[in-house]
Design a protein around this motif. Structure first.
Motif, PDB file in Angstrom:
ATOM      1  N   LEU A  46       0.765  -1.185   0.015  1.00  0.00           N
ATOM      2  CA  LEU A  46       0.142   0.065   0.092  1.00  0.00           C
ATOM      3  C   LEU A  46       0.793   1.309  -0.123  1.00  0.00           C
ATOM      4  O   LEU A  46       0.385   2.444  -0.023  1.00  0.00           O
ATOM      5  CB  LEU A  46      -0.883  -0.034   1.337  1.00  0.00           C
ATOM      6  N   THR A  47       2.147   1.162  -0.151  1.00  0.00           N
ATOM      7  CA  THR A  47       2.980   2.302  -0.075  1.00  0.00           C
ATOM      8  C   THR A  47       3.601   2.519  -1.339  1.00  0.00           C
ATOM      9  O   THR A  47       3.439   1.646  -2.194  1.00  0.00           O
ATOM     10  CB  THR A  47       4.234   2.006   0.935  1.00  0.00           C
ATOM     11  N   HIS A  48       4.357   3.573  -1.604  1.00  0.00           N
ATOM     12  CA  HIS A  48       4.938   3.895  -2.803  1.00  0.00           C
ATOM     13  C   HIS A  48       6.572   3.670  -2.792  1.00  0.00           C
ATOM     14  O   HIS A  48       7.227   4.062  -3.549  1.00  0.00           O
ATOM     15  CB  HIS A  48       4.533   5.380  -3.130  1.00  0.00           C
ATOM     16  N   LEU A  49       6.816   2.840  -1.851  1.00  0.00           N
ATOM     17  CA  LEU A  49       8.181   2.542  -1.741  1.00  0.00           C
ATOM     18  C   LEU A  49       8.707   1.743  -3.240  1.00  0.00           C
ATOM     19  O   LEU A  49       8.130   0.994  -3.529  1.00  0.00           O
ATOM     20  CB  LEU A  49       8.501   1.500  -0.500  1.00  0.00           C
ATOM     21  N   SER A  50      10.050   1.946  -3.336  1.00  0.00           N
ATOM     22  CA  SER A  50      10.619   1.152  -4.298  1.00  0.00           C
ATOM     23  C   SER A  50      10.851  -0.181  -3.985  1.00  0.00           C
ATOM     24  O   SER A  50      10.920  -0.718  -2.787  1.00  0.00           O
ATOM     25  CB  SER A  50      11.793   1.997  -5.147  1.00  0.00           C
ATOM     26  N   LYS A  51      11.015  -1.044  -5.000  1.00  0.00           N
ATOM     27  CA  LYS A  51      11.182  -2.444  -4.860  1.00  0.00           C
ATOM     28  C   LYS A  51      12.463  -2.609  -3.840  1.00  0.00           C
ATOM     29  O   LYS A  51      12.454  -3.448  -2.792  1.00  0.00           O
ATOM     30  CB  LYS A  51      11.752  -3.134  -6.303  1.00  0.00           C
ATOM     31  N   ALA A  52      13.571  -1.891  -3.903  1.00  0.00           N
ATOM     32  CA  ALA A  52      14.724  -2.107  -3.287  1.00  0.00           C
ATOM     33  C   ALA A  52      14.461  -1.619  -1.585  1.00  0.00           C
ATOM     34  O   ALA A  52      14.842  -2.073  -0.774  1.00  0.00           O
ATOM     35  CB  ALA A  52      15.890  -1.237  -3.613  1.00  0.00           C
ATOM     36  N   GLU A  53      13.713  -0.446  -1.477  1.00  0.00           N
ATOM     37  CA  GLU A  53      13.301   0.034  -0.092  1.00  0.00           C
ATOM     38  C   GLU A  53      12.571  -0.817   0.356  1.00  0.00           C
ATOM     39  O   GLU A  53      12.603  -1.372   1.706  1.00  0.00           O
ATOM     40  CB  GLU A  53      12.722   1.450  -0.251  1.00  0.00           C
ATOM     41  N   LYS A  54      11.536  -1.556  -0.293  1.00  0.00           N
ATOM     42  CA  LYS A  54      10.620  -2.776   0.472  1.00  0.00           C
ATOM     43  C   LYS A  54      11.380  -3.745   0.874  1.00  0.00           C
ATOM     44  O   LYS A  54      11.343  -4.274   2.106  1.00  0.00           O
ATOM     45  CB  LYS A  54       9.584  -3.162  -0.586  1.00  0.00           C
ATOM     46  N   LYS A  55      12.551  -4.176   0.149  1.00  0.00           N
ATOM     47  CA  LYS A  55      13.189  -5.240   0.213  1.00  0.00           C
ATOM     48  C   LYS A  55      14.013  -4.893   1.700  1.00  0.00           C
ATOM     49  O   LYS A  55      14.098  -5.800   2.582  1.00  0.00           O
ATOM     50  CB  LYS A  55      14.502  -5.730  -0.744  1.00  0.00           C
ATOM     51  N   GLN A  56      14.690  -3.644   1.865  1.00  0.00           N
ATOM     52  CA  GLN A  56      15.435  -3.401   3.042  1.00  0.00           C
ATOM     53  C   GLN A  56      14.408  -3.271   4.234  1.00  0.00           C
ATOM     54  O   GLN A  56      14.995  -3.731   5.333  1.00  0.00           O
ATOM     55  CB  GLN A  56      15.680  -1.721   2.812  1.00  0.00           C
ATOM     56  N   HIS A  57      13.090  -2.912   4.166  1.00  0.00           N
ATOM     57  CA  HIS A  57      12.347  -2.790   5.101  1.00  0.00           C
ATOM     58  C   HIS A  57      11.821  -4.370   5.640  1.00  0.00           C
ATOM     59  O   HIS A  57      11.987  -4.442   6.863  1.00  0.00           O
ATOM     60  CB  HIS A  57      10.919  -2.176   4.756  1.00  0.00           C
ATOM     61  N   VAL A  58      11.611  -5.040   4.897  1.00  0.00           N
ATOM     62  CA  VAL A  58      11.144  -6.391   5.121  1.00  0.00           C
ATOM     63  C   VAL A  58      12.400  -7.279   5.805  1.00  0.00           C
ATOM     64  O   VAL A  58      12.167  -7.735   6.790  1.00  0.00           O
ATOM     65  CB  VAL A  58      10.649  -7.283   4.013  1.00  0.00           C
ATOM     66  N   GLU A  59      13.578  -6.875   5.389  1.00  0.00           N
ATOM     67  CA  GLU A  59      14.891  -7.676   5.994  1.00  0.00           C
ATOM     68  C   GLU A  59      15.067  -7.100   7.313  1.00  0.00           C
ATOM     69  O   GLU A  59      15.338  -7.712   8.159  1.00  0.00           O
ATOM     70  CB  GLU A  59      15.823  -7.419   4.961  1.00  0.00           C
ATOM     71  N   ALA A  60      14.734  -5.445   7.470  1.00  0.00           N
ATOM     72  CA  ALA A  60      14.857  -4.990   8.862  1.00  0.00           C
ATOM     73  C   ALA A  60      14.102  -5.828   9.845  1.00  0.00           C
ATOM     74  O   ALA A  60      14.538  -6.055  10.889  1.00  0.00           O
ATOM     75  CB  ALA A  60      14.838  -3.623   8.645  1.00  0.00           C
ATOM     76  N   ALA A  61      12.750  -5.898   9.491  1.00  0.00           N
ATOM     77  CA  ALA A  61      11.850  -6.372  10.323  1.00  0.00           C
ATOM     78  C   ALA A  61      12.025  -8.126  10.551  1.00  0.00           C
ATOM     79  O   ALA A  61      12.155  -8.461  11.729  1.00  0.00           O
ATOM     80  CB  ALA A  61      10.214  -6.510   9.484  1.00  0.00           C
ATOM     81  N   LEU A  62      12.621  -8.551   9.769  1.00  0.00           N
ATOM     82  CA  LEU A  62      12.986  -9.937   9.623  1.00  0.00           C
ATOM     83  C   LEU A  62      13.778 -10.063  10.914  1.00  0.00           C
ATOM     84  O   LEU A  62      14.221 -11.063  11.632  1.00  0.00           O
ATOM     85  CB  LEU A  62      13.263 -10.648   8.432  1.00  0.00           C
ATOM     86  N   ASN A  63      14.781  -9.072  10.599  1.00  0.00           N
ATOM     87  CA  ASN A  63      16.097  -9.056  11.568  1.00  0.00           C
ATOM     88  C   ASN A  63      15.414  -9.065  12.862  1.00  0.00           C
ATOM     89  O   ASN A  63      16.064  -9.562  13.671  1.00  0.00           O
ATOM     90  CB  ASN A  63      17.069  -8.214  10.981  1.00  0.00           C
ATOM     91  N   VAL A  64      14.859  -7.986  13.071  1.00  0.00           N
ATOM     92  CA  VAL A  64      14.363  -7.889  14.523  1.00  0.00           C
ATOM     93  C   VAL A  64      13.753  -9.006  15.188  1.00  0.00           C
ATOM     94  O   VAL A  64      13.857  -9.088  16.317  1.00  0.00           O
ATOM     95  CB  VAL A  64      13.436  -6.369  14.505  1.00  0.00           C
ATOM     96  N   VAL A  65      13.020  -9.604  14.480  1.00  0.00           N
ATOM     97  CA  VAL A  65      12.235 -10.728  15.170  1.00  0.00           C
ATOM     98  C   VAL A  65      13.049 -12.070  15.133  1.00  0.00           C
ATOM     99  O   VAL A  65      12.533 -13.130  15.248  1.00  0.00           O
ATOM    100  CB  VAL A  65      10.703 -11.099  14.305  1.00  0.00           C
ATOM    101  N   GLY A  66      14.117 -12.064  14.259  1.00  0.00           N
ATOM    102  CA  GLY A  66      15.151 -12.997  14.223  1.00  0.00           C
ATOM    103  C   GLY A  66      14.670 -14.363  13.342  1.00  0.00           C
ATOM    104  O   GLY A  66      14.919 -15.125  13.815  1.00  0.00           O
ATOM    105  N   LEU A  67      13.971 -13.784  12.327  1.00  0.00           N
ATOM    106  CA  LEU A  67      13.538 -14.991  11.433  1.00  0.00           C
ATOM    107  C   LEU A  67      14.298 -14.999  10.235  1.00  0.00           C
ATOM    108  O   LEU A  67      13.487 -15.646   9.190  1.00  0.00           O
ATOM    109  CB  LEU A  67      12.288 -14.952  11.458  1.00  0.00           C
ATOM    110  N   THR A  68      15.485 -14.225   9.847  1.00  0.00           N
ATOM    111  CA  THR A  68      15.849 -14.058   8.436  1.00  0.00           C
ATOM    112  C   THR A  68      16.027 -15.437   7.684  1.00  0.00           C
ATOM    113  O   THR A  68      15.867 -15.735   6.661  1.00  0.00           O
ATOM    114  CB  THR A  68      17.320 -13.425   8.807  1.00  0.00           C
TER     115      THR A  68
END
Ligand SMILES: Nc1ncnc2c1ncn2[C@@H]1O[C@H](COP(=O)(O)OP(=O)(O)OP(=O)(O)O)[C@@H](O)[C@H]1O
Ligand SMILES: [Mg+2]
Lengths: 223, 386
Positions: A113-135
């Motif tokens: 639902l956001t206008h983030l670029s593909k790369a930015e989305k990837k960054q966000h998802v990976e950061a979130a995965l990292n926080v919850v420790g499920l990379t």
């Protein structure tokens, strides 16, 4: 600074067979920014109802709710949807992941639902995965994960848009003791390290230990 | 990730269910295509007619002959440019199952009045010259592996005895609707023999084909022709070639109507099948739709998601069905006797109709689940136990 959440004289009743069933009676409540607020009470006391009203997925019968400077009771459905997308992260008792999407894709869902670029989305998802420790589990489907892992994916999905407030309705209600403890540690970290305001509903006294403030509901009254 | 990916994953969440639904749609499209092809094959005789041709036949019934002497009288009617005629010969070629049209005709004028039968100048000249010659349509030549110079023996029934015709030409169809399954030979040749064997039947003609200059005058000219023979013992009925061809279909029109209706009933049934699949899927996903709404997905997102899923299934089913229809029609064309359906092909309109049907089924099936998903309150969705 004024409280981030101000609930003012909220009443809520459901109509069933043309009877009005009161669920919440004239609730007034403030939650400060950065608080880990815990709402407790017996089953049927109206905890979920109050949480849903604050999160903007239900409307009160009476009263106003201010989140920051917005009175969300005045928003129409579509503005409320947009408001939720950028302000609220949701964690549910039964995780509510989309079964046909991988952990990664589930977390990415709100970013569609956001206008983030593909790369930015990837960054966000990976950061979130990292926080919850499920990379290492990002390509797993929900049914390939344990309950605790599913809930961590759900938390990652809730924080991926960096919302103002995190609401969690019995996030440990369906988990064993160890998994529950992990989830609570994670929520605590989100509160302390990432300064998220958290509103959590729980039955579990252990869960409540992490909270900075606890209030009780009983038959629709805040006590 | 794009929303399209989710649409696709949703469409194949229940592999068996989606597969069966797709198969159902494919079979419906095939049935639709075959039925419509049969219907159009039936009407091809009507489609092939020309507006500038009238047919004059015996007023009581087409099976009664008309005198040859009418020819010159019809020719005199103002607006008539040319008159030719033919008789239904029938007979048996090889065996009774080999069905195709066999006519005794006027060799001099036949190919002028039927310009859609393409015959080379040389072949036409030989045909006109040799009394015992015949011309066959390209499809017949192919089916029976016939070439110019071959002899076609016919066992006569209406005109008893054994007949032999030498092929002197093979005509090609000009249009898709042109019947390339006819066998044409000299009426004169047949008539000469009849004169000797059954003189009382000599000089009879099956019907006249009248070429006119102005199609808009066909009503008037028809009336003038019929008036010529009023109160004679062989009154005529003249009508446009189209009306004539349609009168042939009148007896079978109930069957055709039934097939026509059936082809759409099939589409209706499959609409219910996909509709049911979609309603089931959407019900099961009530909670997921509630989650998506909670996250902030709007009504139009849900519409796209649900309709997209329905369309994915209907498009795959429709495409599969159409792909299979072509070889099936070709196979049927091979086993159905040539003369029975001179033209048996999938019409472009059938393909268009089938595609529109598949797409509409996709859209329509999603309407009820969409309406339900839009109406659903988020909190109700979470409380829903499917
Ligand atoms: N959509 C609804 N329609 C009718 N009644 C409802 C609805 N939602 C909740 N209620 C009723 O409101 C009351 C409070 O429900 P709520 O879910 O808020 O309780 P809760 O404190 O979260 O309970 P639990 O601990 O069991 O989750 C209950 O009596 C419930 O039956
Ligand atoms: Mg509850």
């Amino acid at each position: 600074m004024p409280p981030i959440i101000q609930v003012k004289n909220i009443s809520k009743s459901y109509t069933r067979d043309s009877f009005a069933i009161p669920v919440l009676n004239d609730i007034t409540l403030d939650i400060e920014e950065g608080e880990f607020f815990c709402l407790m009470g017996p089953s049927g006391s109206g905890k979920t109802t109050l949480l849903n009203l604050i999160a903007g997925i239900d409307k009160p019968t009476k009263g106003n709710i201010f989140i920051k400077d917005t009175d969300i009771t005045l928003l129409n459905e579509s503005s409320l949807a947009k408001w939720r997308a950028s302000n609220i992260g949701f964690v549910f008792q039964f995780y509510n992941l989309i079964p046909v999407l991988t952990a990664y894709e589930n977390i990415e869902l709100p970013l569609m639902l956001t206008h983030l670029s593909k790369a930015e989305k990837k960054q966000h998802v990976e950061a979130a995965l990292n926080v919850v420790g499920l990379t290492d589990r990002m390509f797993h489907y929900p049914k390939q994960l344990s309950g605790g892992q599913e809930q961590r994916v759900a938390i990652a999905r809730a924080i991926v848009t960096d919302p103002l407030i995190l609401v969690a309705d019995e996030p440990t209600g369906d988990l064993d003791k160890n998994s529950a403890a992990e989830i609570l540690i994670l929520l605590d970290r989100l509160n302390k390290e990432f300064k998220k305001t958290i509103l959590m509903v729980t039955h579990d006294p252990h869960a409540a230990e992490k909270a900075s403030k606890i209030r009780h509901l009983d038959k629709g009254d805040l006590i | 990730m794009k929303i399209f990916k989710l649409v696709f994953k949703n469409a194949f969440r229940h592999k068996l269910r989606s597969f069966l639904t797709i198969l159902g749609i494919a079979i419906a499209v095939i049935a639709f295509g075959v039925l419509r092809t049969v219907v159009t094959a039936w009407y091809v005789g009507v489609e092939a007619t020309a507006a500038n041709r009238l047919v004059t036949r015996q007023a009581v019934s087409f099976i009664f002959p008309l005198p040859y002497t009418y020819r010159d009288k019809i020719q005199q009617v103002p607006g008539v440019s040319q008159v030719t005629f033919a008789s239904w010969f029938q007979g048996v070629y090889i065996d009774k199952n080999q069905f195709f049209a066999r006519f005794a005709c006027d060799a001099e004028t036949m190919f002028d009045v039927y310009p859609e039968f393409l015959l080379s100048k040389k072949e036409l000249e030989t045909f006109k010259r040799e009394q015992n010659s015949c011309v066959v349509g390209e499809d017949i030549a192919k089916q029976y592996k016939l070439k110019v110079g071959d002899v076609m023996p016919i066992e006569g029934d209406i005109y008893p005895g054994r007949w032999e015709f030498v092929i002197r030409g093979i005509y090609k169809p000009r249009d898709k609707t042109t019947d390339a399954t006819q066998m044409l030979f000299h009426w004169n040749y047949v008539n000469e023999r009849i004169k000797k064997e059954t003189p009382e039947r000599a000089g009879d003609v099956g019907w006249y084909i009248v070429k006119i200059k102005d199609p808009s005058k066909s009503g008037l000219i028809s009336k003038q022709i019929d008036d010529l023979f009023k109160n004679s013992n062989a009154e005529t009925k003249t009508e446009s070639e189209r009306a004539f061809a349609q009168s042939f279909l009148a007896s079978t029109s109930a069957i055709i109507t039934a097939m026509n209706i059936l082809s759409f009933v099939i589409i209706g049934i499959i609409l219910l099948v996909l509709g049911n699949t979609m309603i089931m899927s959407a019900r099961e996903r009530t909670r997921e739709y509630a989650v998506m709404k909670t996250i902030g997905f709007s009504g139009s997102h849900l519409i796209g998601l649900i309709m997209g899923e329905s369309l994915v299934i209907s498009i795959i089913g429709g495409a599969l069905g159409l792909t299979l229809t072509f070889p099936l029609i070709q196979g049927l064309e091979k086993v159905i006797p040539k003369g029975f359906f001179p033209v048996f092909e999938i019409e472009p309109i059938t393909i268009i109709l089938a595609s529109i049907a598949a797409l509409s089924i996709g859209v329509l099936s999603s309407l009820s689940p969409i309406q339900r998903a839009l109406k659903m309150k988020i909190v109700e969705g979470f409380r829903f136990v499917g």
